[in-house]
Write an enzyme that holds these catalytic residues in place. Sequence first.
Site, PDB file in Angstrom:
ATOM      1  N   CYS A  29       0.869  -1.084   0.012  1.00 43.16           N
ATOM      2  CA  CYS A  29      -0.111   0.089  -0.124  1.00 43.16           C
ATOM      3  C   CYS A  29       0.782   1.104   0.068  1.00 43.16           C
ATOM      4  O   CYS A  29       1.434   1.606   0.894  1.00 43.16           O
ATOM      5  CB  CYS A  29      -0.961  -0.123   1.152  1.00 43.16           C
ATOM      6  SG  CYS A  29      -1.768   1.514   1.534  1.00 43.16           S
ATOM      7  N   CYS A  32       0.012   3.773   2.758  1.00 37.70           N
ATOM      8  CA  CYS A  32       0.397   2.960   4.040  1.00 37.70           C
ATOM      9  C   CYS A  32       1.794   3.795   4.141  1.00 37.70           C
ATOM     10  O   CYS A  32       2.103   4.055   5.300  1.00 37.70           O
ATOM     11  CB  CYS A  32       0.351   1.776   4.010  1.00 37.70           C
ATOM     12  SG  CYS A  32      -1.617   1.235   3.821  1.00 37.70           S
TER      13      CYS A  32
END
Length: 104
Positions: A29, A32
Amino acid sequence: MEITITNENFETYKNGNLPLVVDMWATWCGPCRMVAPVISELAEEYDGKIVVGKCDVEDNNDLAMEFGVRSIPTILFFKDGKLVDKFVGAAAKPTLEAKFKALL
């Protein structure tokens, strides 16, 4: 300091003496990875006041499902064993720091 949150240890931290912030993330991600340094900084700054953990949703799907995590990063905020706030997406430090301060 950040800890690793898993399906197995989550309840212990959630019901601990300090508020808990859980960064729900995954290695693939991009957003993230963008928010991770901010979370790490806040973990250091609030060490001893708030427990900060990272939970890989790939390895801990039960927790992701329990809290309705459909997008990551999702940051969960717990106080007195209860979910009190939830933030979805990457954010600048001041935004997240305000949420940390609200837990105290």
